[in-house]
Design a protein around this motif. Structure first.
Motif, mmCIF file in Angstrom:
data_model
loop_
_atom_site.group_PDB
_atom_site.id
_atom_site.type_symbol
_atom_site.label_atom_id
_atom_site.label_comp_id
_atom_site.label_asym_id
_atom_site.label_seq_id
_atom_site.Cartn_x
_atom_site.Cartn_y
_atom_site.Cartn_z
ATOM 1 N N SER A 28 2.618 90.477 52.703
ATOM 2 C CA SER A 28 1.469 91.336 53.000
ATOM 3 C C SER A 28 0.151 90.655 52.647
ATOM 4 O O SER A 28 -0.912 91.084 53.097
ATOM 5 C CB SER A 28 1.576 92.670 52.242
ATOM 6 N N ASP A 29 0.211 89.573 51.855
ATOM 7 C CA ASP A 29 -0.993 88.823 51.505
ATOM 8 C C ASP A 29 -1.488 87.959 52.668
ATOM 9 O O ASP A 29 -2.620 87.471 52.632
ATOM 10 C CB ASP A 29 -0.734 87.925 50.295
ATOM 11 N N GLU A 54 -3.219 87.307 55.839
ATOM 12 C CA GLU A 54 -4.215 88.081 56.567
ATOM 13 C C GLU A 54 -3.932 88.135 58.066
ATOM 14 O O GLU A 54 -4.275 89.114 58.736
ATOM 15 C CB GLU A 54 -5.609 87.498 56.322
ATOM 16 N N GLU A 59 -2.850 79.393 55.873
ATOM 17 C CA GLU A 59 -2.306 80.441 55.007
ATOM 18 C C GLU A 59 -0.832 80.197 54.728
ATOM 19 O O GLU A 59 -0.368 80.344 53.593
ATOM 20 C CB GLU A 59 -2.479 81.805 55.667
ATOM 21 N N ARG A 93 0.485 79.142 50.738
ATOM 22 C CA ARG A 93 0.968 80.299 49.982
ATOM 23 C C ARG A 93 2.092 79.884 49.035
ATOM 24 O O ARG A 93 2.740 78.851 49.217
ATOM 25 C CB ARG A 93 1.466 81.400 50.923
ATOM 26 N N ASP A 135 4.746 84.918 46.729
ATOM 27 C CA ASP A 135 3.734 85.852 47.228
ATOM 28 C C ASP A 135 4.343 86.772 48.278
ATOM 29 O O ASP A 135 5.162 86.344 49.098
ATOM 30 C CB ASP A 135 2.557 85.094 47.857
#
Length: 211
Positions: free
Chosen positions: A66-67, A69, A55, A59, A63
């Protein structure tokens, strides 16, 4: 991926990392020793699962956090720790996660080969191996012993060897019946008697970010 075969050996790594991977093995080191040998600072080593590292690597800087996970973005201490360690806000170039197995430290990278430049340092206490497959499917194997580089080669392409030929240095000969990196991982299984549990490599391991 057929997970019936993940519980033994090393070969499963080539299937579990279908785009690109680097596996580094360093004899006599701990995971934190390995990361320090890459010039990672102890206070910047953070435990990460493979999915969390992915992740962070994939990313976009724009971004919102909060995206992510795996991260509670309202946990200010956790966000600060990742930011101070170079995982945020911009994606690092690579993340090296390290673990231990039977007297060896191992490191896994998803796309790059940061550890390859440090292999001599990683062999200060014995042997070190770096197995890298790039996104085009080409593999490169490097071997160092007691602080000195010994061999760098592409299995099946002896004219691209640097240093001692693989057969002389390690007794490894690529027959051509399977991918070169898979053949070498199979060779290491027999020579070193090592196996990495898939579940462990997916779980949290000490990790460092590198720009």
């Amino acid at each position: 991926m057929d997970r019936r075969h993940e519980r033994k050996g090393l070969r499963w790594i080539a299937d579990a990392y279908p785009i690109s991977f680097t596996l580094t093995l360093s004899e006599g080191l701990s995971p934190h020793d390995l990361l320090r040998s890459l010039d990672a600072e102890e206070q910047h080593v953070v435990p990460l699962t493979r999915s969390a590292a992915l992740e962070l690597l994939t990313r976009d800087e724009e971004d919102h956090i909060s995206d992510l996970e795996f991260l509670d973005w309202e946990d200010e201490a956790a966000v600060a720790r990742l930011t101070d360690a170079g995982f945020l806000p911009a994606p690092p170039d690579t993340i090296v996660r390290a673990g231990a197995v039977a007297g060896w430290a191992y490191a896994l990278e998803e796309f790059h080969c940061h550890t390859g430049a440090y292999l001599a340092a990683l062999s200060q206490r014995g042997r070190a191996f770096c197995i890298h497959r790039n996104a085009k499917g080409f593999s490169r194997i490097e071997y160092a012993l007691q602080g000195e580089p010994v061999a760098s080669f592409e299995p099946g392409l002896p004219h691209l060897t640097t240093g001692t030929p693989a057969e002389a240095a390690l007794g490894f000969v690529h027959s051509g019946h399977e991918a070169g990196d898979v053949a070498f991982l199979r060779f290491l299984e027999g020579e070193l008697g090592l196996w990495l549990p898939w579940e462990e490599t997916e779980a949290e391991l000490p990790a460092a970010a590198f720009a």
